[in-house]
Design a protein around this motif. Structure first.
Motif, mmCIF file in Angstrom:
data_model
loop_
_atom_site.group_PDB
_atom_site.id
_atom_site.type_symbol
_atom_site.label_atom_id
_atom_site.label_comp_id
_atom_site.label_asym_id
_atom_site.label_seq_id
_atom_site.Cartn_x
_atom_site.Cartn_y
_atom_site.Cartn_z
ATOM 1 N N PRO B 180 -101.233 -17.324 3.239
ATOM 2 C CA PRO B 180 -100.174 -17.382 4.238
ATOM 3 C C PRO B 180 -99.930 -15.985 4.801
ATOM 4 O O PRO B 180 -100.100 -14.998 4.078
ATOM 5 C CB PRO B 180 -98.964 -17.860 3.439
ATOM 6 C CG PRO B 180 -99.228 -17.391 2.048
ATOM 7 C CD PRO B 180 -100.711 -17.493 1.866
ATOM 8 N N SER B 181 -99.576 -15.887 6.057
ATOM 9 C CA SER B 181 -99.317 -14.565 6.621
ATOM 10 C C SER B 181 -98.014 -13.995 6.075
ATOM 11 O O SER B 181 -97.845 -12.802 5.973
ATOM 12 C CB SER B 181 -99.272 -14.639 8.146
ATOM 13 O OG SER B 181 -98.191 -15.440 8.553
ATOM 14 N N LYS B 182 -97.095 -14.885 5.776
ATOM 15 C CA LYS B 182 -95.834 -14.393 5.223
ATOM 16 C C LYS B 182 -95.338 -15.317 4.115
ATOM 17 O O LYS B 182 -95.260 -16.528 4.285
ATOM 18 C CB LYS B 182 -94.773 -14.302 6.329
ATOM 19 C CG LYS B 182 -93.468 -13.694 5.846
ATOM 20 C CD LYS B 182 -92.507 -13.429 6.986
ATOM 21 C CE LYS B 182 -92.875 -12.161 7.720
ATOM 22 N NZ LYS B 182 -92.018 -11.948 8.911
ATOM 23 N N ILE B 183 -95.001 -14.739 2.960
ATOM 24 C CA ILE B 183 -94.516 -15.544 1.841
ATOM 25 C C ILE B 183 -93.078 -15.145 1.498
ATOM 26 O O ILE B 183 -92.708 -13.978 1.608
ATOM 27 C CB ILE B 183 -95.434 -15.418 0.607
ATOM 28 C CG1 ILE B 183 -95.006 -16.412 -0.481
ATOM 29 C CG2 ILE B 183 -95.441 -13.996 0.066
ATOM 30 C CD1 ILE B 183 -96.032 -16.580 -1.574
ATOM 31 N N ALA B 184 -92.281 -16.145 1.123
ATOM 32 C CA ALA B 184 -90.878 -15.885 0.799
ATOM 33 C C ALA B 184 -90.529 -16.508 -0.543
ATOM 34 O O ALA B 184 -91.296 -17.298 -1.096
ATOM 35 C CB ALA B 184 -89.987 -16.468 1.890
ATOM 36 N N THR B 185 -89.371 -16.149 -1.068
ATOM 37 C CA THR B 185 -88.910 -16.802 -2.300
ATOM 38 C C THR B 185 -87.413 -17.061 -2.240
ATOM 39 O O THR B 185 -86.649 -16.289 -1.633
ATOM 40 C CB THR B 185 -89.225 -15.956 -3.553
ATOM 41 O OG1 THR B 185 -88.792 -16.683 -4.726
ATOM 42 C CG2 THR B 185 -88.505 -14.612 -3.526
ATOM 43 N N ILE B 186 -87.034 -18.170 -2.813
ATOM 44 C CA ILE B 186 -85.617 -18.458 -3.022
ATOM 45 C C ILE B 186 -85.383 -18.218 -4.500
ATOM 46 O O ILE B 186 -85.880 -18.967 -5.339
ATOM 47 C CB ILE B 186 -85.276 -19.908 -2.642
ATOM 48 C CG1 ILE B 186 -85.609 -20.135 -1.163
ATOM 49 C CG2 ILE B 186 -83.809 -20.207 -2.926
ATOM 50 C CD1 ILE B 186 -85.464 -21.590 -0.719
ATOM 51 N N THR B 187 -84.664 -17.181 -4.839
ATOM 52 C CA THR B 187 -84.515 -16.813 -6.247
ATOM 53 C C THR B 187 -83.348 -17.552 -6.889
ATOM 54 O O THR B 187 -82.509 -18.128 -6.210
ATOM 55 C CB THR B 187 -84.237 -15.302 -6.392
ATOM 56 O OG1 THR B 187 -82.879 -15.047 -5.999
ATOM 57 C CG2 THR B 187 -85.172 -14.487 -5.526
ATOM 58 N N GLY B 188 -83.313 -17.511 -8.203
ATOM 59 C CA GLY B 188 -82.133 -17.973 -8.911
ATOM 60 C C GLY B 188 -81.120 -16.840 -8.891
ATOM 61 O O GLY B 188 -81.437 -15.726 -8.463
ATOM 62 N N PRO B 189 -79.900 -17.084 -9.356
ATOM 63 C CA PRO B 189 -78.879 -16.043 -9.402
ATOM 64 C C PRO B 189 -79.397 -14.834 -10.177
ATOM 65 O O PRO B 189 -79.998 -15.002 -11.231
ATOM 66 C CB PRO B 189 -77.735 -16.718 -10.167
ATOM 67 C CG PRO B 189 -77.947 -18.176 -9.982
ATOM 68 C CD PRO B 189 -79.422 -18.372 -9.870
ATOM 69 N N GLN B 190 -79.174 -13.682 -9.673
ATOM 70 C CA GLN B 190 -79.702 -12.493 -10.328
ATOM 71 C C GLN B 190 -78.825 -12.009 -11.482
ATOM 72 O O GLN B 190 -79.139 -11.004 -12.110
ATOM 73 C CB GLN B 190 -79.926 -11.374 -9.303
ATOM 74 C CG GLN B 190 -81.005 -11.718 -8.288
ATOM 75 C CD GLN B 190 -82.370 -11.963 -8.933
ATOM 76 O OE1 GLN B 190 -82.953 -11.081 -9.537
ATOM 77 N NE2 GLN B 190 -82.872 -13.205 -8.845
ATOM 78 N N ASN B 191 -77.776 -12.749 -11.782
ATOM 79 C CA ASN B 191 -77.036 -12.446 -13.002
ATOM 80 C C ASN B 191 -77.456 -13.373 -14.142
ATOM 81 O O ASN B 191 -76.822 -13.443 -15.180
ATOM 82 C CB ASN B 191 -75.522 -12.529 -12.767
ATOM 83 C CG ASN B 191 -75.074 -13.934 -12.423
ATOM 84 O OD1 ASN B 191 -75.907 -14.775 -12.092
ATOM 85 N ND2 ASN B 191 -73.789 -14.196 -12.502
#
Lengths: 337, 337
Positions: B180-191
């Motif tokens: 893919p030319s651009k990849i993204a992520t939806i993260t879990g809460p960083q705490n």
DNA sequence: CTGAAAGCGCTTACAG
DNA sequence: CTGAAAGCGCTTACAG
């Protein structure tokens, strides 16, 4: 390692009888003495040993929660999580703890005996789903105070329930208000009381509406998404304009089948579910459904059970809560939201 | 009402010491005696009183399960139900019972004290999600044997975990395989540790692939469907071709946002999740995801905890299980199924 | 209002 | 291999 009653007694220069009294809120303690003892307890962060207390007093402050889990992935239905949460909150408030038993069928008999014999709990909450659960009969024959969440076809037992017939009726009536030429239902398993009751509610609404039940379609599902999907597929040939699914999880599956068939919701088929789980408001379109007061149920259950524990031999109680219709876009008779 | 050790002793004409020995499997009992006693026990369906046993022996056969629940609807994530089921099965096998505490924040402090002080349980399993949970520190300072499900940033505690970094890396690598030319992520809460670790795994895979992390998009979600939906909406403007969502629930929400934007999965945007919950195989298209061996985790947790209870003072153990990539249609690099 | 004493149902050295 | 006895940490009549 941790302090005992005896230690607290010495530290506050009273007998352990007195300490026990202040802990248990006995009125027969001079105010000044009570204060002094309480202060020592606090300062030392004393916690009574529950096992000892139980042995001496004949009761622990824990209640057992039995959930029949072996059957498929039913336990992963958010319903259980939500109910358990409600019960847990109520227990915290009343200073009770919960002992959890997920009853897989293989262990069931052995488990009943352990529960009843080991006197680990003061009372039990059974989340029984099966129409004629041997667990319920065994409990009924024992002396153990217990509350059935749901209903039983023949036994007179203390129970807390939501009016499933009413819930299904509300949803079905709403579906019928758009005058579909043909209405169908995806039922829950007919060996579960909820499955039966929700079908009854559906049937009542249909009859009330002046229709014949025979002109109606019903396919049995298993309360899973996949079950709803499969059931809807088999329903599609008959071209219903409205479908009541006995649970939101099944409604979700049904919506998937409808979408795959290239039909629109609610334009081609209106649909309603039951339970109002978190996902219900997130489906596309949002799902019309029936909400159960799970938090309230948890509190009522614990209060009633505690009452039963302290005053056995009372007349059997059956508490039935009213469900609430939540109208969203999937039935077409409300503004899409 | 129920029989006691004493009763069994009389019925089998031995002392209660002997009965106790046969119950606890002590070798010092003549075979014939053992058989006779056992027979009486069976016939009378005798169950030892657990409270008395605990008081005398210093241990009960119950373990506590603590789940932090107050935070939103996290408890209704199927993950908890599945893990709890696995733990429960393991407990049945080992003849342990589970005491369940759903820790709502308000009761947390009081609860820790009750748990630790009341000596109701032999050991504890904490399903801690927060990075720096005071519950874990409190447990760590106490003498109570316990196992953390997950990891802790600083404390050396016994833990059982799944390799979250590896899981996220597997999923991300798979997404990257379609270039893919651009990849993204939806993260879990960083705490939460899982939130952080899965982001790390994502980052590693991206770097491995020779890309710059800065060219990458990340939005923080909260592990709910709604959170995934919202996060995806904000991601859409940047037109990613691939998205790794740190949980299936969030992936589901993201898919909804993608669909609403009129884009196709995987043609326009490929997506992968994490957890392999039941719904993952039912989404449209079916979701590529990462499976955790929850059943095995439950068993290992109980076994390790029992080991800890019987042999305290052992070196700290950290058990990390391998996750498994489940390839479905949502990434486009497999046959649609 | 308070204390001394018995007892809840087990386990576990200790003796034999 | 087996039994008598002490003890686990509380509660609860009973007496005062």
């Amino acid at each position: 390692m941790s302090l005992t009653l005896e230690d607290i007694a010495q530290l506050s220069s009273v007998s352990r009888s007195t300490v026990s009294r202040v802990i248990n809120g006995d009125a027969n303690v001079r105010e000044e003495t009570r204060r002094r003892v309480l202060e020592v307890i606090q300062r030392n962060n004393y916690q009574p040993n529950l096992a000892a207390r139980q042995l001496a007093a004949g009761h622990t402050k824990v209640i057992g929660l039995v959930i029949p889990a072996g059957v498929g992935t039913i336990f992963s239905d958010p319903y259980f999580a939500q109910f358990t949460q409600g019960l847990s909150d109520a227990c915290s408030e009343k200073e009770y703890s919960i002992m959890l038993w997920l009853a897989s069928p293989e262990y069931e008999r052995r488990m009943i005996r352990r529960i009843l014999g080991s006197s680990l709990v003061d009372g039990i909450v059974v989340l029984s789903t099966l129409v004629d659960d041997p667990l319920v009969s065994a409990l009924h024959e024992s002396q153990m105070p217990f509350i059935l969440i749901g209903s039983h076809p023949s036994l007179e037992v203390n129970s807390v329930d939501v009016d499933n017939i009413e819930g299904a009726r509300l949803a079905t009536r709403h579906l019928l208000s758009t005058s579909p030429s043909k209405i169908a239902t995806i039922t829950g398993p007919q060996n579960m009381m909820v499955g039966r009751e929700r079908y009854q509610g559906f049937a009542q609404a249909v009859t009330e509406n002046g229709r014949k039940l025979e002109d109606t379609l019903a396919v049995e599902g298993d309360f899973t998404e996949m079950g709803g999907y499969t059931a809807m597929k088999s329903l599609l040939a008959a071209q219903p304009q409205a479908v009541f699914a006995a649970s939101d999880l099944m409604a979700t599956g049904a919506m998937r089948a409808i979408r795959e068939a290239g039909l629109r919701i609610p334009a081609d088929i209106a649909i309603a579910g039951h339970d109002d789980m978190p996902i219900a408001s997130q489906t596309n379109p949002a799902l019309t459904t029936v909400r159960q007061p799970l938090g309230q149920m948890g509190l009522l259950t614990i209060e009633t059970l505690i009452e039963l524990i302290h005053h056995p031999g009372q007349p059997t109680r059956r508490i039935v809560l009213k469900p609430e219709l939540i109208i969203r876009a999937s039935c077409g008779s409300s503004p899409a939201n």
